[in-house]
Design a protein around this motif. Structure first.
Motif, PDB file in Angstrom:
ATOM      1  N   HIS A 111      38.668  46.801  27.243  1.00  0.00           N
ATOM      2  CA  HIS A 111      38.117  46.472  28.790  1.00  0.00           C
ATOM      3  C   HIS A 111      39.343  45.770  29.430  1.00  0.00           C
ATOM      4  CE1 HIS A 111      35.821  44.531  31.665  1.00  0.00           C
ATOM      5  NE2 HIS A 111      36.118  43.340  31.343  1.00  0.00           N
ATOM      6  N   GLN A 114      41.557  48.516  30.884  1.00  0.00           N
ATOM      7  CA  GLN A 114      41.026  49.199  31.944  1.00  0.00           C
ATOM      8  C   GLN A 114      40.900  48.226  33.250  1.00  0.00           C
ATOM      9  OE1 GLN A 114      37.215  49.768  30.302  1.00  0.00           O
ATOM     10  NE2 GLN A 114      37.814  51.917  29.287  1.00  0.00           N
ATOM     11  N   LEU A 115      40.718  47.244  32.973  1.00  0.00           N
ATOM     12  CA  LEU A 115      40.726  46.005  34.107  1.00  0.00           C
ATOM     13  C   LEU A 115      42.422  46.021  34.706  1.00  0.00           C
ATOM     14  CD1 LEU A 115      38.941  44.397  35.831  1.00  0.00           C
ATOM     15  CD2 LEU A 115      39.590  42.349  34.531  1.00  0.00           C
ATOM     16  N   ARG A 118      42.400  49.099  36.888  1.00  0.00           N
ATOM     17  CA  ARG A 118      41.511  49.065  37.984  1.00  0.00           C
ATOM     18  C   ARG A 118      41.865  48.187  39.047  1.00  0.00           C
ATOM     19  NH1 ARG A 118      35.516  46.334  37.311  1.00  0.00           N
ATOM     20  NH2 ARG A 118      34.905  46.561  39.596  1.00  0.00           N
ATOM     21  N   VAL A 119      42.496  47.007  38.696  1.00  0.00           N
ATOM     22  CA  VAL A 119      42.804  45.953  39.718  1.00  0.00           C
ATOM     23  C   VAL A 119      44.221  46.302  40.349  1.00  0.00           C
ATOM     24  CG1 VAL A 119      43.512  43.655  39.920  1.00  0.00           C
ATOM     25  CG2 VAL A 119      41.593  44.264  38.437  1.00  0.00           C
ATOM     26  N   GLU A 188      34.241  39.336  35.826  1.00  0.00           N
ATOM     27  CA  GLU A 188      35.355  40.147  36.155  1.00  0.00           C
ATOM     28  C   GLU A 188      36.250  39.519  37.059  1.00  0.00           C
ATOM     29  OE1 GLU A 188      35.261  44.218  35.530  1.00  0.00           O
ATOM     30  OE2 GLU A 188      35.045  42.605  33.775  1.00  0.00           O
ATOM     31  N   ALA A 192      40.242  38.920  36.366  1.00  0.00           N
ATOM     32  CA  ALA A 192      41.068  39.888  37.086  1.00  0.00           C
ATOM     33  C   ALA A 192      42.293  38.742  37.733  1.00  0.00           C
ATOM     34  CB  ALA A 192      40.458  40.633  38.053  1.00  0.00           C
ATOM     35  N   VAL A 231      37.543  42.945  42.648  1.00  0.00           N
ATOM     36  CA  VAL A 231      36.395  43.168  41.880  1.00  0.00           C
ATOM     37  C   VAL A 231      35.197  42.385  42.344  1.00  0.00           C
ATOM     38  CG1 VAL A 231      37.789  43.804  39.817  1.00  0.00           C
ATOM     39  CG2 VAL A 231      37.044  41.292  40.257  1.00  0.00           C
TER      40      VAL A 231
END
Length: 490
Positions: A111, A114-115, A118-119, A188, A192, A231
């Motif tokens: 997780h 992935q964050l 993604r960020v 999240e 982040a 996010v």
């Protein structure tokens, strides 16, 4: 039409930043033998005194950093010769995310990986500071407080210092090692923010080493907010941003702001009890607003080339640090006296909701009803509490709880009964924190028949969404600072 009984997101003053320098000092003292034990006891005593006055600590931008250049080499965390992502993803080739402790799972590691992607954590940091990673970084993921404490102790921290830090902080950086407690970063947005904040410290450690504490922390918070923004909805993020800034305005109203460049000594002396990181963040936002990111990068590059920090600041920003500190203090003082002048709320209602909205402006005891259906609504709430807009108004209803001078409420009154998580809803709505001319989305609440009230940070319930919040007090001195944060991320 009931008010939320516990608005849940009011921030009390954080003492985390006061611990920033203490932890570094304690770790070094620990290597100096019995002669320094009395000093350690005194510093630990200051921490215990400060902690006893803190009932809650902010969930945003909580971190402590060890600057590798200030810590003996024996304290540096061991780095593997070659680091690759646990997932094998080339985008994380210089980032090694690992689980520490017995409870941390592979799913949590995945997780975090992935964050980070993604960020765009590394992209955010590089865009702000104009620098990148020079060697691999390890991110240690701890599931709970005990795992976090154990990981901190492995970085040569005393047991007591690790225990204090593990209880109240959301992240720690030493050299090129980051430790993240997942229990302190459950949303999240928090995670982040913390990942981007701590990565900023790593990039500084690898490229510069030592730089002024206020600039180090201010840029880290600035970057962390950029990560958080990726996010969260725009309304949620703007609300968080304003509430954090308001904690510093509360300090300004009391005339207790400390000079930026004197913060490390003041922290060590235990003479302050507010979160310096947030003042540092506003300072960096002000610099970006006035001079842009290029000037920030010029300042950092000069210090990377060993130019004296005072000289570098003058060359980059055209003024001494003391002059800038005075102007920032004046700005915060001015912002803290801004009057509430009203707000424009943008609201979207879908066909899932049919009924009424009841609005209770701050400082009033009359719920003002609006008959709404599927569509977009612009609701102007004036300073005196009167409403205006293209909607049908309904009879006023008296509130029995007394006026709340700091909160504006919107209550949902659907024509058909609502359920939430399978339970009957008694009342629900949105709360907005109001003061210093700023209107910040605070939370959404749902009160259930069984007596439970659930709070969320999402500005949407049962087909009704808050899509915009715009202050009428456009002259608030903080708005250009918020705009700088927004501009950088666009």
């Amino acid at each position: 039409m009931n008010q939320s009984q516990d608005r849940g997101f009011h921030l009390s003053i954080s003492v985390v930043a006061i611990f920033v320098t203490m932890v570094s000092v304690l770790s070094i003292i620990n290597q100096c033998g019995p002669a320094m034990s009395k000093v350690e006891e005194q510093v630990d005593g200051v921490w215990r005194s400060l902690a006893s006055h803190a009932t809650h600590l902010s969930g945003i931008a909580r971190s402590v950093v060890h600057d590798g250049s200030r810590v003996p080499a024996t304290l540096a965390a061991a780095m593997p010769h070659k680091v690759v992502s646990a997932s094998g993803n080339k985008a994380l080739a210089n980032i090694h995310v690992v689980a520490v402790g017995s409870d941390t799972t592979a799913k949590q590691v995945q997780h975090v990986e992935q964050l980070i992607q993604r960020v765009g954590v590394l992209s955010i940091v590089s865009h702000t500071v104009g620098m990148s990673l020079q060697k691999p970084v390890t991110i240690e993921i701890a599931d709970d407080e005990s795992d976090y404490q154990a990981a901190l102790q492995k970085l040569a921290m005393t047991k007591q210092s690790a225990a204090n830090l593990a209880e109240d902080t959301g992240g720690f950086t030493q050299n090129s090692t980051i430790v993240i407690p997942m229990n302190q970063n459950q949303s999240e947005g928090d995670l982040a923010n913390t990942l981007t904040h701590e990565m900023t410290h790593v990039v500084f450690n690898q490229n510069i080493g030592t730089l002024p504490s206020w600039l180090n922390e201010g840029i880290a918070v600035f970057d962390g907010m950029q990560g958080q923004k990726q996010v969260e909805s725009a309304v949620t993020f703007a609300g968080d941003e304003r509430q954090l800034a308001e904690t510093i305005l509360d300090v300004a109203q009391k005339h207790q702001l400390q000079p930026l460049f004197a913060d490390e000594q003041v922290i060590l002396d235990g003479k302050t009890s507010y979160d310096y990181e947030l003042q540092d963040w506003l300072a960096v936002s002000d610099l970006v607003s006035q001079h842009g990111l290029t000037a920030i990068q010029d300042d950092l590059q000069m210090m990377q080339q060993h130019v004296n920090e005072s000289t570098a600041f003058i060359r980059a920003f055209g003024q001494p640090e003391s002059t800038f500190n005075a102007s920032l203090t004046a700005l915060l003082n001015k912002a803290s006296t801004t009057k509430n002048q009203g707000v424009q709320l943008q609201c979207n209602v879908t066909q899932d909701f049919t009924g009424e909205l009841e609005i209770l402006p701050q400082g009033t005891t009359n719920w003002q009803g609006l008959d709404v259906s599927d569509g977009q609504y612009s609701i102007d709430v004036q300073a005196d509490g009167k409403l205006s807009g293209q909607f049908k108004t309904l009879p006023v209803v008296k509130d029995n709880n007394g006026a709340d001078a700091r909160t504006l409420y919107i209550s949902l009154l659907p024509k058909q009964p609502e359920t939430y998580q399978g339970k009957k809803v008694i009342n629900s709505g949105f709360a907005f924190d109001v003061h210093d001319g700023l209107y910040a989305f605070e939370n959404a609440w749902v009160s259930l028949k069984d007596g439970q009230t659930i709070y969320t940070s999402t500005p949407s319930l049962f087909g009704v969404s808050i899509t915009g919040v715009r202050e009428a007090a456009t002259g608030n001195a903080l708005l250009p600072l918020f705009a700088a944060q927004e501009k950088v991320s666009n």
